[in-house]
Design a protein around this motif. Structure first.
Motif, short mmCIF file in Angstrom:
data_model
loop_
_atom_site.label_atom_id
_atom_site.label_comp_id
_atom_site.label_asym_id
_atom_site.label_seq_id
_atom_site.Cartn_x
_atom_site.Cartn_y
_atom_site.Cartn_z
N ASP A 2 17.76 77.42 49.73
CA ASP A 2 18.37 77.48 51.06
C ASP A 2 18.87 78.88 51.41
O ASP A 2 19.11 79.18 52.56
CB ASP A 2 19.53 76.49 51.15
CG ASP A 2 19.06 75.05 51.06
OD1 ASP A 2 17.88 74.79 51.35
OD2 ASP A 2 19.86 74.18 50.69
N SER A 3 19.05 79.74 50.39
CA SER A 3 19.62 81.06 50.63
C SER A 3 18.59 82.08 51.12
O SER A 3 18.95 83.21 51.40
CB SER A 3 20.26 81.58 49.34
OG SER A 3 19.27 81.79 48.35
N ALA A 4 17.33 81.71 51.25
CA ALA A 4 16.30 82.67 51.64
C ALA A 4 15.30 82.04 52.57
O ALA A 4 15.04 80.84 52.52
CB ALA A 4 15.59 83.18 50.39
N ILE A 5 14.72 82.86 53.41
CA ILE A 5 13.62 82.41 54.26
C ILE A 5 12.37 82.40 53.39
O ILE A 5 12.05 83.37 52.72
CB ILE A 5 13.43 83.34 55.46
CG1 ILE A 5 14.68 83.29 56.35
CG2 ILE A 5 12.18 82.97 56.25
CD1 ILE A 5 14.69 84.31 57.47
N SER A 6 11.67 81.30 53.39
CA SER A 6 10.52 81.12 52.52
C SER A 6 9.25 81.73 53.11
O SER A 6 9.07 81.77 54.33
CB SER A 6 10.28 79.62 52.29
OG SER A 6 9.06 79.40 51.64
N TYR A 7 8.38 82.16 52.23
CA TYR A 7 7.05 82.62 52.62
C TYR A 7 6.26 81.49 53.28
O TYR A 7 5.32 81.73 54.02
CB TYR A 7 6.29 83.18 51.42
CG TYR A 7 6.13 82.19 50.29
CD1 TYR A 7 5.05 81.33 50.25
CD2 TYR A 7 7.09 82.09 49.30
CE1 TYR A 7 4.91 80.40 49.24
CE2 TYR A 7 6.96 81.16 48.27
CZ TYR A 7 5.87 80.32 48.25
OH TYR A 7 5.76 79.38 47.26
N SER A 12 5.32 86.70 56.87
CA SER A 12 5.63 88.10 56.57
C SER A 12 6.49 88.24 55.30
O SER A 12 6.62 89.34 54.76
CB SER A 12 6.34 88.76 57.75
OG SER A 12 7.66 88.24 57.90
N VAL A 13 7.06 87.14 54.81
CA VAL A 13 7.84 87.17 53.58
C VAL A 13 6.86 87.17 52.41
O VAL A 13 6.02 86.28 52.29
CB VAL A 13 8.78 85.95 53.48
CG1 VAL A 13 9.48 85.90 52.12
CG2 VAL A 13 9.79 85.97 54.61
N PRO A 14 6.93 88.19 51.54
CA PRO A 14 5.97 88.25 50.43
C PRO A 14 6.18 87.14 49.41
O PRO A 14 7.30 86.74 49.13
CB PRO A 14 6.23 89.62 49.79
CG PRO A 14 7.51 90.10 50.34
CD PRO A 14 7.84 89.32 51.56
N MET A 15 5.07 86.63 48.88
CA MET A 15 5.14 85.62 47.82
C MET A 15 5.63 86.24 46.52
O MET A 15 6.43 85.65 45.81
CB MET A 15 3.75 85.01 47.57
CG MET A 15 3.30 84.03 48.57
SD MET A 15 1.74 83.33 47.96
CE MET A 15 1.13 82.62 49.46
N ASN A 16 5.11 87.42 46.21
CA ASN A 16 5.44 88.10 44.96
C ASN A 16 6.92 88.47 44.96
O ASN A 16 7.39 89.19 45.83
CB ASN A 16 4.58 89.35 44.80
CG ASN A 16 4.71 89.97 43.44
OD1 ASN A 16 5.38 89.43 42.56
ND2 ASN A 16 4.07 91.10 43.25
#
Length: 133
Positions: A2-7, A12-16
């Motif tokens: 919940d603390s981060a926007i998921s890929y 645009s959020v990197p998977m790595n």
């Protein structure tokens, strides 16, 4: 996470590095340390099929937050019901968690709303088990 926007939600959020860089849930590190005093703890996780970095990221997360001895207890499986244990702490009921043979502690739900409630339950269970011996 919940603390981060998921890929998954934002391309645009990197998977790595996604899982490696997540912040621990409040109380999680202290809970692991306390629970480990009474239980032989392992980490059982499922890595999304769509993220080829997830397994490495999750291993790095455990090592970075809990140390080398902890990451050596990391197990990955998409069938959590195939593993044997007394308790499974999981925030979801998928990937076999709902069919786990031991007690499924559904984290974030009902009586297990936070790490404090999970720790209290496990300490009480351990004390009850040891007092009957």
């Amino acid at each position: 996470y919940d603390s981060a926007i998921s890929y998954k939600d934002d391309p645009s959020v990197p998977m790595n590095g996604f899982f490696a860089n997540l912040k621990p849930i409040d109380g999680a590190i202290d809970a692991f340390i306390r629970i480990s005093e009474d239980y032989d703890c392992f980490f059982l996780t499922t890595a999304p099929w769509s993220n080829p970095y997830a397994l490495t990221d999750k291993r790095l997360w455990v090592e970075n937050h809990l140390g080398v001895s902890a990451f050596k207890k990391l197990i990955t499986s998409h069938r959590k019901d195939l593993l044997i244990g007394d308790y499974l702490i999981d925030d979801r009921k998928v990937n076999g968690a709902e069919d786990f043979i031991g007690v499924h502690i559904h984290f974030g739900q009902g009586e297990f709303k936070d790490w404090k409630s999970v720790v209290n339950f496990l300490i009480d269970s351990h004390e009850k088990e040891n007092s009957s011996i």
